[in-house]
Structure formats: structure tokens, C-alpha cells
Design a protein around this motif. Structure first.
Motif, PDB file in Angstrom:
ATOM      1  N   GLY A 169       0.804  -1.219   0.000  1.00 20.01           N
ATOM      2  CA  GLY A 169       0.000   0.000   0.000  1.00 20.01           C
ATOM      3  C   GLY A 169       0.834   1.265   0.000  1.00 20.01           C
ATOM      4  O   GLY A 169       0.518   2.231  -0.718  1.00 20.01           O
ATOM      5  N   THR A 170       1.897   1.294   0.806  1.00 21.90           N
ATOM      6  CA  THR A 170       2.765   2.469   0.845  1.00 21.90           C
ATOM      7  C   THR A 170       3.420   2.702  -0.511  1.00 21.90           C
ATOM      8  O   THR A 170       3.512   3.848  -0.991  1.00 21.90           O
ATOM      9  N   LEU A 171       3.861   1.627  -1.140  1.00 26.40           N
ATOM     10  CA  LEU A 171       4.488   1.753  -2.450  1.00 26.40           C
ATOM     11  C   LEU A 171       3.474   2.207  -3.496  1.00 26.40           C
ATOM     12  O   LEU A 171       3.790   3.048  -4.349  1.00 26.40           O
ATOM     13  N   ALA A 172       2.247   1.695  -3.424  1.00 24.78           N
ATOM     14  CA  ALA A 172       1.218   2.097  -4.385  1.00 24.78           C
ATOM     15  C   ALA A 172       0.859   3.573  -4.217  1.00 24.78           C
ATOM     16  O   ALA A 172       0.670   4.295  -5.214  1.00 24.78           O
ATOM     17  N   ARG A 173       0.764   4.048  -2.977  1.00 26.76           N
ATOM     18  CA  ARG A 173       0.448   5.462  -2.748  1.00 26.76           C
ATOM     19  C   ARG A 173       1.576   6.362  -3.258  1.00 26.76           C
ATOM     20  O   ARG A 173       1.335   7.426  -3.813  1.00 26.76           O
ATOM     21  N   TRP A 174       2.811   5.925  -3.063  1.00 25.67           N
ATOM     22  CA  TRP A 174       3.938   6.694  -3.584  1.00 25.67           C
ATOM     23  C   TRP A 174       3.874   6.757  -5.111  1.00 25.67           C
ATOM     24  O   TRP A 174       4.103   7.811  -5.710  1.00 25.67           O
ATOM     25  N   ALA A 175       3.541   5.643  -5.724  1.00 25.02           N
ATOM     26  CA  ALA A 175       3.445   5.594  -7.185  1.00 25.02           C
ATOM     27  C   ALA A 175       2.363   6.553  -7.690  1.00 25.02           C
ATOM     28  O   ALA A 175       2.564   7.260  -8.681  1.00 25.02           O
ATOM     29  N   ALA A 176       1.227   6.594  -7.005  1.00 25.18           N
ATOM     30  CA  ALA A 176       0.144   7.487  -7.427  1.00 25.18           C
ATOM     31  C   ALA A 176       0.534   8.954  -7.309  1.00 25.18           C
ATOM     32  O   ALA A 176       0.086   9.792  -8.092  1.00 25.18           O
ATOM     33  N   ALA A 177       1.397   9.252  -6.323  1.00 20.69           N
ATOM     34  CA  ALA A 177       1.836  10.640  -6.111  1.00 20.69           C
ATOM     35  C   ALA A 177       3.018  11.022  -6.982  1.00 20.69           C
ATOM     36  O   ALA A 177       3.410  12.199  -7.013  1.00 20.69           O
ATOM     37  N   ASN A 178       3.603  10.050  -7.692  1.00 28.49           N
ATOM     38  CA  ASN A 178       4.781  10.306  -8.522  1.00 28.49           C
ATOM     39  C   ASN A 178       4.573   9.722  -9.913  1.00 28.49           C
ATOM     40  O   ASN A 178       5.237   8.739 -10.291  1.00 28.49           O
TER      41      ASN A 178
ATOM     42  N   GLY B  21       4.781   8.935 -13.816  1.00 31.26           N
ATOM     43  CA  GLY B  21       5.946   8.897 -14.692  1.00 31.26           C
ATOM     44  C   GLY B  21       6.600   7.530 -14.634  1.00 31.26           C
ATOM     45  O   GLY B  21       6.057   6.593 -14.032  1.00 31.26           O
ATOM     46  N   PRO B  22       7.767   7.379 -15.248  1.00 33.89           N
ATOM     47  CA  PRO B  22       8.419   6.066 -15.296  1.00 33.89           C
ATOM     48  C   PRO B  22       8.684   5.457 -13.921  1.00 33.89           C
ATOM     49  O   PRO B  22       8.466   4.255 -13.729  1.00 33.89           O
ATOM     50  N   ASP B  23       9.154   6.279 -12.955  1.00 30.51           N
ATOM     51  CA  ASP B  23       9.421   5.734 -11.628  1.00 30.51           C
ATOM     52  C   ASP B  23       8.138   5.278 -10.948  1.00 30.51           C
ATOM     53  O   ASP B  23       8.091   4.206 -10.324  1.00 30.51           O
ATOM     54  N   GLY B  24       7.094   6.087 -11.053  1.00 25.34           N
ATOM     55  CA  GLY B  24       5.817   5.705 -10.476  1.00 25.34           C
ATOM     56  C   GLY B  24       5.247   4.456 -11.124  1.00 25.34           C
ATOM     57  O   GLY B  24       4.705   3.578 -10.430  1.00 25.34           O
ATOM     58  N   ASP B  25       5.384   4.344 -12.426  1.00 29.57           N
ATOM     59  CA  ASP B  25       4.903   3.154 -13.129  1.00 29.57           C
ATOM     60  C   ASP B  25       5.646   1.911 -12.654  1.00 29.57           C
ATOM     61  O   ASP B  25       5.043   0.845 -12.439  1.00 29.57           O
ATOM     62  N   GLN B  26       6.954   2.046 -12.486  1.00 24.72           N
ATOM     63  CA  GLN B  26       7.746   0.901 -12.036  1.00 24.72           C
ATOM     64  C   GLN B  26       7.367   0.505 -10.615  1.00 24.72           C
ATOM     65  O   GLN B  26       7.204  -0.685 -10.306  1.00 24.72           O
ATOM     66  N   ALA B  27       7.215   1.504  -9.747  1.00 25.28           N
ATOM     67  CA  ALA B  27       6.863   1.224  -8.355  1.00 25.28           C
ATOM     68  C   ALA B  27       5.506   0.535  -8.260  1.00 25.28           C
ATOM     69  O   ALA B  27       5.322  -0.416  -7.490  1.00 25.28           O
ATOM     70  N   LEU B  28       4.537   1.002  -9.049  1.00 27.38           N
ATOM     71  CA  LEU B  28       3.208   0.395  -9.026  1.00 27.38           C
ATOM     72  C   LEU B  28       3.248  -1.033  -9.548  1.00 27.38           C
ATOM     73  O   LEU B  28       2.582  -1.926  -9.003  1.00 27.38           O
ATOM     74  N   ALA B  29       4.043  -1.275 -10.570  1.00 26.76           N
ATOM     75  CA  ALA B  29       4.172  -2.631 -11.102  1.00 26.76           C
ATOM     76  C   ALA B  29       4.766  -3.564 -10.065  1.00 26.76           C
ATOM     77  O   ALA B  29       4.324  -4.710  -9.901  1.00 26.76           O
ATOM     78  N   VAL B  30       5.771  -3.088  -9.328  1.00 30.78           N
ATOM     79  CA  VAL B  30       6.386  -3.903  -8.280  1.00 30.78           C
ATOM     80  C   VAL B  30       5.377  -4.180  -7.169  1.00 30.78           C
ATOM     81  O   VAL B  30       5.286  -5.302  -6.662  1.00 30.78           O
TER      82      VAL B  30
END
Length: 242
Positions: free
Chosen positions: A196-205, A207-216
Motif C-alpha cells: 500500500g505504501t508503495l502504491a500510494r507513492w506511485a500514485a503521487a509520482n 511517470g516512469p518511476d511511479g509506473d515501475q513502483a506500481l508494477a512492483v
């Protein structure tokens, strides 16, 4: 993004970085019964929560925290400053396998970081070089509570059961004197926080980094919910050097 950065982001809301509640973390540290002026070493310290809590419980203790992640070390440094413990915690940004010290420690921690030493046996051999005679180690390691699907073993690793894990930890001059097996509730809290923490970070960022974080985050959640939930256990062992 480096994997160490992704891990640091995922652990921001759960700095213990293991499926253990704050109360059970305290219980393990209190069972160690550290002496006044104790020296503590945390190998793979992450955000430093284990070391910081040990310093709070024993106000005369000092600690060394070692982690390869620059983000984790920075987080540990900020947490130490916020809790007034910077003068008693020394942080080392390096591989746990490369750390050395001329002075022994009363307690050596390696919770969820045995991969740094190629597994549990390598970890016990490494910790033995740091702990004083009669000193203690707190080691957190996974084990299989039931046999998972072959593809899950391939993704997670080939762990033994609980009895085999305790036996492996006790080899080569160690004696298990206490332990805590994480509950399903502790596991769920840890995994929901991680994903959940990683998904929230991805939503707030975006772009490529957010996309990668959400995929992970999604890949991790899928492996947890449809793979190792209720199959993978975690035990934290308090061991004495004999």
C-alpha cells in the motif's frame, strides 16, 4: 529505480521491516536483557528501528547500523535525530558482508537480511565473528509452514520448516534461548503496509518511476495473496553464543 530505493519507500510506514508488531519487537529486545553500556550491531538495519528501540530501552547502550541502501541509512539518520539518539547510533552505508569491527558486541541483529550472507548458515557464521563470548544474536528468517506450489518456491526460495530453521541456527556453537513466530495478523499488516505504501507513492509520482513502483507493488501483492500467504512463516530467534 534501484531495488533498494523501492524497498525503502515500501517500508516507510512499517520501519520494523519485518512481520512483527512494536510490542513483540520490544518483547524480543527485553528478553535479551542487555547490560548497561551494551554494544549492539544491526546488520541490514534498514530504517534502524530495531537499533533505535534497543537504545531507548537501554539508555547507556550504543549501536552500529549497517545497510547497503543510501535511502535506508538516510531514513535511519533522520529517525535517530528525531528521537535524540544520533550520538549513540553510528550508521555505515555498506554491505553487511563487508563490515568489520575490532570490538565485540553484546547483541547482533540480522532480521530479514540473511540474504546478505547467502542464507542462515552464512549469517550465523558471520555473526559469530562479531558477538562476544556468551553474547546474543537476534536472527529473523523465513520458513515454510506448509509446502507451497513449486512456482512459489522458485520465486521466494527453498526454506526448511520451523524445526529445520531452528536446527540450522543452532549449529556451530549457538543455542536458541527464545523465539517469536509471526502471526498471520502480523504478516498481513506488514504486507498491506509494504504494497500500500508503495502504491500510494506511485500514485503521487506519475511517470516512469511511479509506473515501475506500481508494477512492483502489484507483482508483490499477487505473489503474497495468491502464493505464499498462510504458507510462508517468519521466526525471530534469540540465540546465545556458547
Amino acid at each position: 529505480m534501484e531495488r533498494t530505493l523501492i524497498s525503502s519507500i515500501a517500508h516507510r510506514d512499517h520501519p520494523i521491516a519485518a512481520p512483527i508488531t512494536p510490542g513483540n519487537l520490544d518483547r524480543l529486545l527485553l528478553r535479551a536483557a542487555l547490560p548497561e553500556g551494551a554494544r549492539v550491531l544491526d546488520l541490514g538495519c534498514g530504517e534502524g528501528e530495531w537499533s533505535l528501540r534497543a537504545l531507548e530501552l537501554v539508555p547507556t547502550a550504543t549501536a552500529d547500523g549497517v545497510d547497503l541502501s543510501a535511502e535506508a541509512v538516510s531514513s535511519a539518520s533522520r529517525a535517530a535525530a528525531a528521537r535524540g539518539l544520533s550520538d549513540r547510533l553510528r550508521l555505515h552505508e555498506m554491505s553487511a558482508a563487508e563490515f568489520s569491527s575490532e570490538q565485540p558486541y553484546d547483541l547482533v541483529l540480522c532480521v530479514g537480511s540473511t540474504h546478505a550472507f547467502q542464507g542462515l548458515k552464512g549469517t550465523m557464521d558471520a555473526v559469530a565473528r562479531f558477538v562476544r563470548p556468551g553474547g546474543l544474536a537476534l536472527i529473523g528468517e523465513g520458513f515454510w509452514e506448509r509446502t507451497p506450489a513449486p512456482e512459489v518456491v522458485e520465486a521466494i526460495g527453498a526454506y526448511p520448516g520451523l524445526a529445520g530453521t531452528v536446527a540450522a541456527a543452532e549449529s556451530e556453537g549457538w543455542l536458541a534461548v527464545y523465539g517469536h513466530v509471526s502471526t498471520l495478523a502480523e504478516w498481513d499488516e506488514y504486507e498491506w503496509s509494504w504494497t500500500g505504501t508503495l502504491a500510494r507513492w506511485a500514485a503521487a509520482n506519475p511517470g516512469p518511476d511511479g509506473d515501475q513502483a506500481l508494477a512492483v507493488a502489484r507483482e508483490h501483492r499477487e505473489l503474497w495473496l495468491n502464493g505464499y500467504r498462510e504458507a510462508l512463516g517468519f521466526v525471530t530467534l534469540l540465540l546465545q553464543r556458547v
